[in-house]
Structures are given as structure tokens and as C-alpha cells.
Design an enzyme around this catalytic site. Sequence first.
Site, short mmCIF file in Angstrom:
data_model
loop_
_atom_site.label_atom_id
_atom_site.label_comp_id
_atom_site.label_asym_id
_atom_site.label_seq_id
_atom_site.Cartn_x
_atom_site.Cartn_y
_atom_site.Cartn_z
CD GLU A 85 -6.06 23.32 3.89
OE1 GLU A 85 -7.30 23.47 3.87
OE2 GLU A 85 -5.40 23.07 2.87
CB SER A 327 21.01 -35.74 18.28
OG SER A 327 20.70 -37.00 17.73
#
Length: 671
Positions: A85, A327
Site C-alpha cells: 500500500e 429452605s
Amino acid sequence: MRASSRLVRNCTLGLLLTSLIPAGLLVADHFNPPDLHRAEQVALLVQACDHTLLDGHTSRDGFWRLPVESQEVDPTYITLLMMTEDHRFDSHPGVDLQALARAIWQLAQRGHIVSGGSTLAMQTSRLLTPHRHTWGGKLRDILRALQLEWRFGRRGVLNLYLTLAPEGTNIEGIRAAFLLYFGHEPSHLTPTEAAFLVTLPRRPAALRPDRHPDALLNAAHRTLQRATLRPVAWPTPDTRGVPHDAPELAGHFLSAGRNGVVVTTLDARLQRKARQVLASHPAPLRGTFAALIVDHERQIVAWVGGAEHKAPGNAIDAVLAPRSPGSTLKPFVYGMAFEKGWMTPHTRVRDSRLAIGGYAPKDFDHAFRGEATVSEALQLSLNVPAIQALERVGPPRFMDRLSACGVRLRLPENPDGTQSTPSLAIVLGGAGISLYELTMLYAALDHDGHVAPLHREPTGLKSAGPTSEAVLLSSRANADIRTILRGTAPPAGVASWEGVAFKTGTSYGNRDGWAMASTPQATVGVWAGRSDGTASPGLTGRDTAGPVLAVLLSLLSSSPHTSAPRASAQPHRAIAVLSPALRTLQQRQAPQIIFPRNHSEIESRSSEGTMLPVGLEGSGGHPPYRWYINGIPLDVPPGAQPSWTPDAPGFAHITLADAQNAHATIDIRIR
């Protein structure tokens, strides 16, 4: 002389220009700074402890985008990027005049674009503020590229490009791309992986790996050929996208403003298996399950807040939602009573009708077992013995002890909006607690009674030493409770499970079902119910949540995160001789009238106007009982349930006397 003055004038002009140009750039940069809005919007990726991707959420603008620094990227990728690039990246100021001149000359000669002249800085400018390919846009890219290089330097421009480079679909930046396509960070990669992601931004739509894999492969091959690199093995990018295996945690991190890559303590295999298990066990009435699995280091290895979740934040996380625990708090009440010497596992208690301060609990099946040891009472989850234990411990003291351990029980509100005071009902589920907090408490059973926070992100605890812990139960009391719970019968269909301390609970109205298990390797908690709190007939902790917990426990045997048990406390040893005060829990000496309640009003007339019988129930003292109505003895046949039929509406004085002539009296009104 004239030449000398001209030289001075030229030098002065040059100095003036060299000072004005930077000043002009500063002014232009101040009034027209680059728009970094896109680069600052970051996605969230949630990983397991081994960096397996579990879940995530896009950035606010809908992209999988993660920031990255160039020094965090394998040099192979950087070298290939520059060769492809911008091979003069380190020498130009953001604009490569030579490349631009070549591109313009080729365009003039052939009438179409042959090669581009854009530098990485120019491409970054367009990525920051996307626009159409026009001459005006190209000019803006040139000016902005100069500004970016001047403002951030070459490394800063490269970092922006690495964060914004389009990598197909809505993936931007090479870190997100490497994590989603190849499952690892960009710090170590192969030349072929680098070629894929260097090539893809050139034509992200035409080279999408999910739609055009062959085109991407051919283009990447040409990129390697131009760079004179040989492919080793062509990887296959994973195009399935981001999984949603931990939506609750992803939702929590989003709510906390977290982004980027978050590494958690979750075990990827256990997390996915747990979600599958919960999804395959439908709860009654379209309910759902939640589960939490914690390893021996108190690290959360599985967190499932509701099998119905499809995306982060779409439903209540049942792991953190406070619900009635049924419980499940009983073991800790008994443990605190053991600490104080008020009872032992072998103390005999009577499970019979009892009223304390107007509170008259019944067992889950509305039956009473008579006399039993404390161990049997806990294993059978009898209510009256647990109430008697909490009466001795004291509800406020019990709540304060839990609060000191980081667990806050939520009491119901009074009609006027104020919070109610702690009562004996909290041991039967009369207060709210979350699955997260309950799992903290049960993890203490195999940590010598000590409670510590649970962790969902690595904290370095293994190297930093022990964390701050709060004492829930003494070592002796904790060992007793653990031994009792290890004797609890497992869920139906499970033959045995050695070393598992097991407890279930069902809230009033069958709204919540719980199953909790603590082992030396891990602690597992399961909740079942509906997120809106609606009652679910048939839902119980043992029959609904228990089987799910049993399956989750079976997953732990091969997990590396649950294979190193912590040394457990000394097991319980039977006490051969108990003092007379501990052999049997002392009952209340005076008898009690359980029903009717004092000062109550009772409707005792049928639709025809005749008076109906009123049942009578007593407890405590020393049976047999004698009943008196307004001073007149009531005739009760032997073995029959006492009842009285009023002559007419009005007030009545009821007396209960036991065999030692101790008595209790109440006044009621018959209507």
C-alpha cells in the site's frame, strides 16, 4: 551594498514564512480538526479464560472495531502492508508526490486509473470520514493526510489505519478481524493470514470471505507473489460471526461502559454445555433456569442467567435477581446454633405444630414428623426445627452475620413503604437473596466456613496469595453442616454422589425452586422459576432444579478448572455423650393455642344460618390436653381432632390446659 540588503530582505522573508506556515497550520488544525468519532467507537468482545470468543456487542455505530497499536502487530503484516500500500511510508509527509504524479500520468495516457496514488495517511483520512471518489474528495484526503501526519506522526497514522481498515461485512480494523476470522490476536500470525487482511481492504465487498472466498484466496495469493513470499498453508477464515454464549455477562459489561476485549474466568466448554443443559430442561409454565458454577478458587466458570436469552440485556439476569430462597438458608442457621452450643447434629428436636409470636409454620407437605435429630431435620428440610434454631440465633443477628460476609437479605416492604423487621420467616424464604449471593455462601462449606467474593475476571489471586475472607461459620460448625448435607438424598435418578453437600429449597407458592451443591472441586447453584415471579404449580427445588444440578455436576469431572480440590476442614465426628441439655432441644413449657389466633374473628355460619364447628389446635406443654369454652369443659372423644360448635354469634373465651395444669387462653369473636 545593494546585494547585501537584498540578502537580508530575503532571509527576513524566509524566516517570516517559516514562522507563518506552522502558525497557519496550527490555526487550520484548531478550527478544522480531524473527526476521530469513528475511531473512538469500540466494540466489546467477551472471551473465556483460554481466550475463546464467547460473546460480544458491536460499537454504537454497528461495527466490530477494536483499537490496536502498531507495536502489537506481527512485523510480517506491517512489512506486507507497506510493500502493498505505501512502500515510501517512512519518507513522505503523508502525501507521496511521486506516486500521485505517476497515477495522474497513467490516467492521462490510458483514460482510466491504472494505479492509485493514495498513501496510508490518505486512506486513513477517507476511513475517518467516508465519502465518494471525486476529485474534491481526493483533494480533501490530501490535505487531511498532511494534517494527520503533522498531528499524530507516522506511528499515529498507522495506528488509526490498523483500527479502521475495512475487513469485510461490518468488521473494521485488523485486531477485530484476526480475532473473528482466525481466533487470535494479531501479535503472532502467518504470512498467509497477513496476506488475507492486507488484501481484503482493497475491495472489501468483492472479497468478502463469507461470500467470495475463492476471490479472496486468489487475491491474497497474488499479494504474496508480489512480495516474493511463499504461502505455507492457506487458512480458512471463520465467517460464522460472534457467538452469543455469555449474553448476561456481555450485558453487564456493556452496562458498566466496558468495551474492547474482556477476558473472563469462564470455561468455554462448561459455559456452552451449561447453556445447552438449561435450554433442554423446560421449567413448568414457560419458566426458565439460571445456573452458576464456581471453581475451587472461587472463580466463576459458568454463568447462565436464563436459557431464554437471545441477546445481551434482553431479559432479567436471574443470577443477580433477588428471589425467595425457600429452605436454602437453613444450613447456616443451624451452623450458627452449633457454634453457640445450643444444639448439635445429634440433638433431638420435635417436629410438631408450634406457634412463636403468632407465627405457626408447617412443613412443605403440611405434615409433621414427630421427633428427629437435627441432622435428620436438616436433611428432610423440616420447618419447625429450623424456626426453633433461628429463634435461638435471633433473626437480626443472623442477618448481620450474612451482611458481614457481603450478603444482604432483602426484606419485604410494609404497606406504608417502610422495610419490615427481621422475623423468623426469613429461614423459610421470607427474604430475598440472589443466586450469586447464595452460591457465595455454599462455596464456604468447602472453604472451612469462610466466604469471599466470586470473580468473573482473572485477578491474579493464585500469585497474590489469599484474599480477604469473612467467617460465616466456625470450622467445627462448618464441618458438621457439610457432613449433614453430604448425607442428603440426591435427586431422583441419581444413585449416589460422594462428597456432594446438597440442599434444595422451594419458595412459597412454588415461585422459586433451588438446588445447591458444594464439593471440594466446585460449587453449583441452580434456580428455576419465572422472571416475573408468577407461581408455577408443580415447581419444586428437588424435582425441578435438582435434576438440572445433577447434570451440571456430571460435567465437572473432566473440566481442568475443577480438578484441584482445596483441603477440606476436619469432618464431623459423632459425639458419644451429650450433656442432658443437648440431648433433646427444650420445648416450650407452657401449652399454646395454635388455632384460633387470639383476638381473631371467625365466620362460623353456613348459608342456611346454622352454626359450623370451629377446629381447635394446641401445641407445647405436656399432653394430653383439656379444652374449656367460656369455662365449660369441651367433650373431645379420645383420638379425635378437637372442635367446638358455637351456639350463636358472639365472643368466646377459650382455655387450653395440659396434664400439669399449665394453661393458655385466648378470646375470639364468632360471626
